[in-house]
Design a protein around this motif. Structure first.
Motif, mmCIF file in Angstrom:
data_model
loop_
_atom_site.group_PDB
_atom_site.id
_atom_site.type_symbol
_atom_site.label_atom_id
_atom_site.label_comp_id
_atom_site.label_asym_id
_atom_site.label_seq_id
_atom_site.Cartn_x
_atom_site.Cartn_y
_atom_site.Cartn_z
ATOM 1 N N TYR A 1 0.780 -1.235 0.000
ATOM 2 C CA TYR A 1 0.000 0.000 0.000
ATOM 3 C C TYR A 1 0.815 1.290 0.000
ATOM 4 O O TYR A 1 0.258 2.367 -0.213
ATOM 5 C CB TYR A 1 -0.926 0.020 1.231
ATOM 6 N N HIS A 2 2.122 1.191 0.241
ATOM 7 C CA HIS A 2 2.920 2.405 0.394
ATOM 8 C C HIS A 2 4.034 2.532 -0.638
ATOM 9 O O HIS A 2 5.060 3.169 -0.387
ATOM 10 C CB HIS A 2 3.499 2.484 1.817
ATOM 11 N N ASP A 3 3.868 1.885 -1.767
ATOM 12 C CA ASP A 3 4.741 2.066 -2.920
ATOM 13 C C ASP A 3 6.201 1.693 -2.654
ATOM 14 O O ASP A 3 7.113 2.240 -3.271
ATOM 15 C CB ASP A 3 4.658 3.531 -3.407
ATOM 16 N N LYS B 1 -6.628 -4.221 -13.151
ATOM 17 C CA LYS B 1 -7.108 -3.019 -12.466
ATOM 18 C C LYS B 1 -6.299 -2.747 -11.208
ATOM 19 O O LYS B 1 -5.853 -1.629 -10.965
ATOM 20 C CB LYS B 1 -8.588 -3.176 -12.125
ATOM 21 N N ARG B 2 -6.099 -3.789 -10.393
ATOM 22 C CA ARG B 2 -5.341 -3.606 -9.153
ATOM 23 C C ARG B 2 -3.881 -3.309 -9.446
ATOM 24 O O ARG B 2 -3.248 -2.520 -8.747
ATOM 25 C CB ARG B 2 -5.485 -4.851 -8.271
ATOM 26 N N ASN B 3 -3.324 -3.931 -10.472
ATOM 27 C CA ASN B 3 -1.944 -3.660 -10.852
ATOM 28 C C ASN B 3 -1.792 -2.200 -11.277
ATOM 29 O O ASN B 3 -0.792 -1.541 -10.957
ATOM 30 C CB ASN B 3 -1.519 -4.583 -11.995
ATOM 31 N N TRP B 4 -2.802 -1.683 -11.996
ATOM 32 C CA TRP B 4 -2.774 -0.275 -12.420
ATOM 33 C C TRP B 4 -2.881 0.650 -11.209
ATOM 34 O O TRP B 4 -2.168 1.655 -11.112
ATOM 35 C CB TRP B 4 -3.931 -0.023 -13.384
ATOM 36 N N MET B 5 -3.751 0.304 -10.262
ATOM 37 C CA MET B 5 -3.946 1.130 -9.072
ATOM 38 C C MET B 5 -2.695 1.161 -8.201
ATOM 39 O O MET B 5 -2.297 2.206 -7.678
ATOM 40 C CB MET B 5 -5.131 0.602 -8.255
ATOM 41 N N ARG B 6 -2.063 0.002 -8.039
ATOM 42 C CA ARG B 6 -0.899 -0.117 -7.160
ATOM 43 C C ARG B 6 0.397 0.227 -7.878
ATOM 44 O O ARG B 6 1.363 0.673 -7.277
ATOM 45 C CB ARG B 6 -0.850 -1.541 -6.594
ATOM 46 N N GLY B 7 0.424 -0.030 -9.197
ATOM 47 C CA GLY B 7 1.624 0.249 -9.980
ATOM 48 C C GLY B 7 2.512 -0.960 -10.168
ATOM 49 O O GLY B 7 3.436 -0.947 -10.975
ATOM 50 N N TYR B 8 2.253 -2.030 -9.452
ATOM 51 C CA TYR B 8 3.044 -3.257 -9.535
ATOM 52 C C TYR B 8 2.331 -4.338 -8.734
ATOM 53 O O TYR B 8 1.416 -4.066 -7.955
ATOM 54 C CB TYR B 8 4.466 -3.047 -8.991
ATOM 55 N N ASN B 9 2.789 -5.581 -8.918
ATOM 56 C CA ASN B 9 2.300 -6.721 -8.143
ATOM 57 C C ASN B 9 3.347 -7.039 -7.082
ATOM 58 O O ASN B 9 4.487 -7.387 -7.409
ATOM 59 C CB ASN B 9 2.075 -7.929 -9.076
#
Length: 234
Positions: A90-92, A128-136
């Motif tokens: 959650y914190h990149d 969608k979640r990968n786009w929101m988070r930027g990565y897996n």
């Protein structure tokens, strides 16, 4: 995990100090991710010593062709060590995932955990979640493991087909229903006859792992082992 040092790394530490991922204390030159105190106090599981039979492995018996299973530490929600996982989710903290993967190799390698693994499969998330988070986050951990072991990462053999709601407060039955048909095998031939290492961040009931592993097991002759950062004792 001890960090390799050099004049360049010492200079970088002076210019841009590194901090413990749990307590925020400034790290010494040889420390990696965790300070000595937090590393000592981390509730590490003993699963690497008996990967074929432990609490986590038993979750998967009879569910899919399981070989072995292990986790780095016992996960307690909101306890200090839990921030290791919250940060990469959650914190990149993308690079922190790779460091965690490397540390887990150091922990498991002496027991031969990776010796017969053919490929690493990070638990997929939806586009969608990968786009929101930027990565897996599981892919980042898998990369760290691959960097240390040379085992290839297969990031394209299974896909997450739908965006499931959070399972944090769900019962075991609700979790199984929530992830039913959540994955789709897309490259069966690529994994035929291989021993795969499935990577996740936290295992609680094992419902998500089981759903994904059962889909992977549709490929002929597949064997599956599981490795996660955390394991929750319920």
């Amino acid at each position: 995990m001890k960090r390799k040092t050099s004049l360049l790394s010492d200079l970088l530490d002076l210019i841009s100090p590194r901090w413990c991922a749990i307590c925020g204390t400034r790290l010494d030159a040889e420390e990696s991710l965790l300070c000595a105190r937090c590393e000592k106090e981390l509730p590490v599981t003993p699963f690497c010593e008996s990967p074929y039979d432990n609490w986590m492995a038993r979750l998967f018996w009879g569910q899919f062709p399981i070989e072995k299973a292990s986790a780095w530490f016992f996960f307690i929600p909101h306890a200090a060590p839990s921030h290791l996982i919250y940060d990469i989710k959650y914190h990149d903290q993308k690079e922190q995932g790779e460091l965690i993967g490397q540390i887990m190799v150091e922990r498991h390698q002496p027991y031969g955990f990776f010796d017969d693994i053919d490929a690493i499969v990070p638990l997929p998330i939806t586009k969608k979640r990968n786009w929101m988070r930027g990565y897996n986050q599981s892919y980042q951990v898998a990369r760290g493991i691959s960097m240390e072991t040379g085992i290839p990462v297969y990031n394209d053999v299974v896909e997450r087909t739908h965006f499931t709601k959070s399972q944090t407060h769900q019962t075991a039955m609700e979790r199984r229903i929530n992830v039913r048909d959540a994955f789709q095998l897309v490259k069966a031939e690529k994994i035929k006859g291989k021993h795969l290492l499935l990577i996740d961040d936290v295992v609680t009931t094992g419902a998500t792992i089981i759903s994904c592993a059962q889909e992977l097991a549709k490929a002929e002759g597949v064997r599956i082992s599981v490795l996660s950062i955390g394991y929750t004792k319920e």
